[in-house]
Design an enzyme around this catalytic site. Structure first.
Site, PDB file in Angstrom:
ATOM      1  N   ASP A   1      16.726 -15.352  -5.717  1.00  0.00           N
ATOM      2  CA  ASP A   1      17.045 -14.454  -6.821  1.00  0.00           C
ATOM      3  C   ASP A   1      17.230 -15.217  -8.128  1.00  0.00           C
ATOM      4  O   ASP A   1      17.279 -16.450  -8.145  1.00  0.00           O
ATOM      5  CB  ASP A   1      18.310 -13.649  -6.492  1.00  0.00           C
ATOM      6  CG  ASP A   1      19.449 -14.503  -5.940  1.00  0.00           C
ATOM      7  OD1 ASP A   1      19.370 -15.733  -6.027  1.00  0.00           O
ATOM      8  OD2 ASP A   1      20.417 -13.926  -5.426  1.00  0.00           O
TER       9      ASP A   1
ATOM     10  N   ASN B   1      31.436  -8.835  -0.861  1.00  0.00           N
ATOM     11  CA  ASN B   1      31.211  -7.434  -0.468  1.00  0.00           C
ATOM     12  C   ASN B   1      30.028  -7.301   0.502  1.00  0.00           C
ATOM     13  O   ASN B   1      29.506  -6.216   0.699  1.00  0.00           O
ATOM     14  CB  ASN B   1      30.981  -6.561  -1.717  1.00  0.00           C
ATOM     15  CG  ASN B   1      29.757  -7.001  -2.511  1.00  0.00           C
ATOM     16  OD1 ASN B   1      29.048  -7.928  -2.115  1.00  0.00           O
ATOM     17  ND2 ASN B   1      29.502  -6.345  -3.622  1.00  0.00           N
TER      18      ASN B   1
ATOM     19  N   HIS C   1      27.030  -8.690   0.172  1.00  0.00           N
ATOM     20  CA  HIS C   1      25.676  -8.734  -0.390  1.00  0.00           C
ATOM     21  C   HIS C   1      24.943 -10.003   0.039  1.00  0.00           C
ATOM     22  O   HIS C   1      25.554 -11.042   0.292  1.00  0.00           O
ATOM     23  CB  HIS C   1      25.659  -8.530  -1.913  1.00  0.00           C
ATOM     24  CG  HIS C   1      26.132  -9.662  -2.752  1.00  0.00           C
ATOM     25  ND1 HIS C   1      27.290  -9.641  -3.498  1.00  0.00           N
ATOM     26  CD2 HIS C   1      25.568 -10.877  -3.030  1.00  0.00           C
ATOM     27  CE1 HIS C   1      27.428 -10.759  -4.167  1.00  0.00           C
ATOM     28  NE2 HIS C   1      26.399 -11.539  -3.899  1.00  0.00           N
TER      29      HIS C   1
ATOM     30  N   GLU D   1      23.026  -5.511  -3.358  1.00  0.00           N
ATOM     31  CA  GLU D   1      24.399  -5.021  -3.312  1.00  0.00           C
ATOM     32  C   GLU D   1      24.529  -3.912  -2.263  1.00  0.00           C
ATOM     33  O   GLU D   1      23.515  -3.346  -1.822  1.00  0.00           O
ATOM     34  CB  GLU D   1      24.767  -4.468  -4.699  1.00  0.00           C
ATOM     35  CG  GLU D   1      24.746  -5.515  -5.816  1.00  0.00           C
ATOM     36  CD  GLU D   1      26.000  -6.391  -5.859  1.00  0.00           C
ATOM     37  OE1 GLU D   1      26.749  -6.438  -4.864  1.00  0.00           O
ATOM     38  OE2 GLU D   1      26.220  -7.041  -6.904  1.00  0.00           O
TER      39      GLU D   1
HETATM   40  C1  GLP Z   1      25.554 -14.810  -5.666  1.00  0.00           C
HETATM   41  C2  GLP Z   1      24.147 -15.098  -5.135  1.00  0.00           C
HETATM   42  C3  GLP Z   1      24.100 -15.048  -3.633  1.00  0.00           C
HETATM   43  C4  GLP Z   1      25.236 -15.874  -3.039  1.00  0.00           C
HETATM   44  C5  GLP Z   1      26.563 -15.293  -3.478  1.00  0.00           C
HETATM   45  C6  GLP Z   1      27.754 -16.064  -2.932  1.00  0.00           C
HETATM   46  O1  GLP Z   1      25.781 -13.463  -5.851  1.00  0.00           O
HETATM   47  N1  GLP Z   1      23.183 -14.214  -5.667  1.00  0.00           N
HETATM   48  O2  GLP Z   1      22.839 -15.526  -3.185  1.00  0.00           O
HETATM   49  O3  GLP Z   1      25.148 -15.874  -1.645  1.00  0.00           O
HETATM   50  O4  GLP Z   1      26.600 -15.343  -4.897  1.00  0.00           O
HETATM   51  O5  GLP Z   1      28.000 -17.188  -3.721  1.00  0.00           O
HETATM   52  P1  GLP Z   1      28.980 -18.371  -3.347  1.00  0.00           P
HETATM   53  O6  GLP Z   1      28.267 -19.178  -2.348  1.00  0.00           O
HETATM   54  O7  GLP Z   1      29.184 -19.112  -4.627  1.00  0.00           O
HETATM   55  O8  GLP Z   1      30.210 -17.746  -2.821  1.00  0.00           O
END
Ligand code: GLP
Length: 243
Positions: free
Chosen positions: A67, A135, A137, A142
């Site tokens: 993404d 949440n 995702h 989402e």
């Molecule tokens: C973002 C990314 C996700 C990732 C999530 C969790 O929203 N788009 O791909 O898994 O954050 O991030 P973190 O690993 O910093 O908790």
């Protein structure tokens, strides 16, 4: 779905890095899809060590990423493109022509999503790594995203904007939109590994593993994939039955 619980974030990350190393050794021209966020950082450090100390060869792999914010200049330090360049691509000799990335600066998000999905269909992913949002995702899909969705533009939820604000000067600077591989595009990968650490992820991990697949917890779709391994530390596993 296999679940592997390790004591610490570091131990889980070393195991995830081993999956990458095995994949690249067994198929040097693997198509690999990477994730951003703070969770995979130690995995990428481990891969850099493999490259520097043991000569793991990244020169033939093809990369995708899950993404990107929209709109953001790919050269902006907070872009996911910059994150990957800094933390992995530059450190292991991955060249521009090996990299596929969603362009956060594209004029037309819809066309950009089509272009990316088209590239994905020509380069089926062998190994894909996911993190998970608090949440539930995955990538930027989402809660409520249909499981059949392919690459698309999304509006980020308040909770995701808040969670990601730590990477920006202030919450106002977090882009409100993103472009992301869809749940179907993720499910098309041959093999998926998901890494989650820390107690903030414990509830999402419980829902993903213990509840029936449902669109309110996007990660729960993974239970329908034939080759998924979930790597969690003890904190992220703390709400699972028996823990
Ligand atoms: C973002 C990314 C996700 C990732 C999530 C969790 O929203 N788009 O791909 O898994 O954050 O991030 P973190 O690993 O910093 O908790």
């Amino acid at each position: 779905m296999k679940v592997i619980i390790s004591k610490t974030h570091e131990e889980s990350s070393v195991k995830v890095a081993q999956s990458f190393t095995e994949q690249i050794k067994s198929k040097p021209d693997s198509v690999i899809c990477f994730a951003t966020g703070s969770t995979p950082l130690i995995v990428y450090k481990e891969l850099v060590k493999e490259y520097e100390n043991n000569g793991l060869d990244f020169s033939k792999i093809i990369t995708f990423n899950l993404d990107e914010y929209y709109r953001i200049d790919p050269r902006n330090e907070q872009s996911y493109r910059s994150f990957m360049t800094t933390n992995l691509f530059h450190k292991v000799g991955i060249e521009e022509n090996q990299i596929n990335f969603l362009d956060g600066h594209a004029d037309n998000a819809e066309l950009e999503c089509e272009r990316y999905e088209n590239k994905l269909s020509k380069n089926p992913i062998n190994l894909l790594i996911l993190g998970i949002g608090e949440n539930g995702h995955i990538a930027f899909n989402e809660p409520g995203t249909p499981f059949e969705e392919t690459t698309h533009q999304v509006q980020l939820t308040e909770s995701t904007i808040k969670a990601n604000a730590r990477f920006f000067e202030s919450e106002d600077e977090v882009p409100k939109s993103a472009i992301t591989m869809g749940i179907q595009s993720i499910m098309n990968a041959d093999k998926i590994v998901l890494l989650a650490t820390g107690d903030k992820k414990a509830e999402a991990i419980r829902q993903m593993i213990e509840e029936e697949p449902n669109e309110e917890c996007p990660a729960s779709v993974l239970r329908m994939h034939p080759d998924v391994t979930i790597f969690v530390d003890e904190m992220a596993a703390s709400k699972l039955k028996g823990n």
